[in-house]
Enzyme design. Structure first.
Site, PDB file in Angstrom:
ATOM      1  NE  ARG A   1     165.360 -11.623  56.185  1.00  0.00           N
ATOM      2  CZ  ARG A   1     164.996 -10.558  56.889  1.00  0.00           C
ATOM      3  NH1 ARG A   1     164.106 -10.665  57.851  1.00  0.00           N
ATOM      4  NH2 ARG A   1     165.535  -9.378  56.648  1.00  0.00           N
TER       5      ARG A   1
ATOM      6  CG  ASN B   1     167.772 -12.839  58.747  1.00  0.00           C
ATOM      7  OD1 ASN B   1     167.916 -13.638  57.836  1.00  0.00           O
ATOM      8  ND2 ASN B   1     167.934 -11.536  58.575  1.00  0.00           N
TER       9      ASN B   1
END
Length: 99
Positions: free
Chosen positions: A24, A42
């Site tokens: 990320r 996620n």
């Protein structure tokens, strides 16, 4: 933005070893480097998903990065893109990591 290059929005999901490897953070950094906006998070299934928005050519660059590069320790098995559409204006102000 290059003349004649419209804005697009696309949703994505990346599968493989993409959690616990700073995926990320790297996605946010690459999106910002390319001048894109959107988000990344996620999923409970172990993938990473999000949305990209910006000039079509830059969105294509990040799609290629999501499909082939990722974070240094990630292992991407596949990336899926869906709901691509042309937009008149950006719908996000920045590229965010969503918890």
């Amino acid at each position: 933005m290059a003349a004649g290059e419209g804005l697009v929005s696309v949703e994505y999901e990346v599968f493989g070893k993409v959690q616990g490897v700073f995926f990320r953070k790297y996605t946010q950094a690459e999106g910002r480097r390319l001048g894109l906006v959107g988000w990344v998070q996620n999923t409970s299934q172990g993938s990473v998903r999000g949305q990209l928005q910006g000039p079509a050519g830059r969105v294509r660059e990040l799609q290629h990065w999501l499909r082939n590069t990722g974070s240094p320790q990630s292992r991407i098995s596949r990336a899926e893109f869906r709901n691509e559409r042309k937009i008149e204006a950006l719908e996000h102000e920045d590229f965010q990591i969503v918890k």
